[in-house]
Design an enzyme around this catalytic site. Structure first.
Site, mmCIF file in Angstrom:
data_model
loop_
_atom_site.group_PDB
_atom_site.id
_atom_site.type_symbol
_atom_site.label_atom_id
_atom_site.label_comp_id
_atom_site.label_asym_id
_atom_site.label_seq_id
_atom_site.Cartn_x
_atom_site.Cartn_y
_atom_site.Cartn_z
ATOM 1 N N LYS A 92 -3.714 3.412 -2.368
ATOM 2 C CA LYS A 92 -4.899 4.243 -2.533
ATOM 3 C C LYS A 92 -4.669 5.551 -1.796
ATOM 4 O O LYS A 92 -4.514 5.563 -0.590
ATOM 5 C CB LYS A 92 -6.150 3.546 -1.976
ATOM 6 N N MET B 225 -7.445 9.602 8.437
ATOM 7 C CA MET B 225 -7.881 10.162 7.144
ATOM 8 C C MET B 225 -8.919 11.268 7.324
ATOM 9 O O MET B 225 -9.926 11.325 6.628
ATOM 10 C CB MET B 225 -8.442 9.038 6.256
ATOM 11 N N ASP C 258 0.812 -1.209 0.000
ATOM 12 C CA ASP C 258 0.000 0.000 0.000
ATOM 13 C C ASP C 258 0.854 1.270 0.000
ATOM 14 O O ASP C 258 2.061 1.236 0.248
ATOM 15 C CB ASP C 258 -0.909 0.018 1.233
#
Length: 263
Positions: free
Chosen positions: A66, A181, A44
């Site tokens: 991502k 996030m 990732d």
């Protein structure tokens, strides 16, 4: 590995491994072992690049990161690729930043593997919601401030503020809130928390690139967090923590990023 007795990484299986919050030295021994055994490593965006230096030199390393607002592989395609490689008899390592089951979609991927009949193993990792705070000198719990903590994500699968979160309940449910996030929507989230009864003066810290040499920490208050983000000086990826534990940074700020690349 000093004759350590690790479980065999069998061909045709997938290991979902937590790489930790960034510094290569914070991966578990079992995760480190898997790096040296894997044929395929799917990693990732939040996996520290220093860590990949310890991979099996014959392994194929495939980026599947991502990041918000940038082109990225679809989750379904990633999961199907893991299945295909496993069915080819490969030792497949799915390397994820933090812990696979803490906002890392590890549950989705392992569920897909299980339904496809692919053998898998979960190797937990240090989540940035705990390890990242530690490197900023912020204890996620402290007997003098909190006996509970809430972890939440700052956006849903559409990229918007999570609609499924009961902000009225969250606001005062625990003395400490740790948000993953959440920078993009921090102004809106802060307003929701204050409107629901959270103190505007609550200390807030934004921890960027935790455990890495470029780690930075910004401190403010809940009511001023949105203004700080709008100034555009907040690096990401970042963790946001709200609560009195933030104040411990004044005396527990131990980490000097230049000390050691591995941790």
């Amino acid at each position: 590995m000093d004759n350590a007795q690790f479980p065999p990484f069998e061909p045709g299986s997938v290991w979902l491994v937590g790489a930790g919050p960034g510094a290569a030295g914070l991966i578990s021994m079992l995760g480190y072992y898997a790096l040296g055994e894997a044929d395929i490593i799917v990693y990732d965006a939040l996996v520290g690049k220093e860590l990949l230096k310890y991979a099996n030199p014959k392994a194929q390393c495939i980026y599947a990161g991502k990041r918000g607002g940038k082109p990225s592989p679809k989750q379904k395609d990633i999961s199907l690729s893991l299945i295909d490689w496993a069915k080819e008899g490969k030792k497949v390592l799915r390397l994820k930043g933090g812990d696979p089951f803490v906002f890392g979609r590890g549950g989705e991927e392992s569920e897909t593997l299980a339904k496809a009949g692919v053998k898998f193993r979960i190797v937990p990792g240090i989540t940035s919601g705990i390890g990242g705070l530690a490197y900023a000198g912020i204890p996620v719990t402290h007997r003098d401030t909190n006996q509970a903590v809430i972890f939440l994500t700052g956006h849903d699968e559409t990229g918007a503020v999570p609609q499924a979160v009961d902000w009225n309940a969250i606001a005062t449910a625990a003395p400490v809130i740790v948000m993953f996030m959440a920078v993009k929507h921090l102004g809106s989230i802060s307003q929701k928390l204050v409107s629901a009864g959270r103190k505007p003066s609550d200390p807030l810290a934004i921890l960027s690139n935790t455990t890495l040499p470029e780690q930075s920490v910004l401190t403010t208050t809940l009511e001023k967090a949105g203004d700080l983000v709008e100034m555009g000086n907040v690096p990401t990826p970042a963790i946001v923590v709200v609560g009195d534990v933030v104040n411990y940074r004044e005396i527990l700020n131990w980490y000097q990023p230049s000390e050691n690349r591995l941790g």
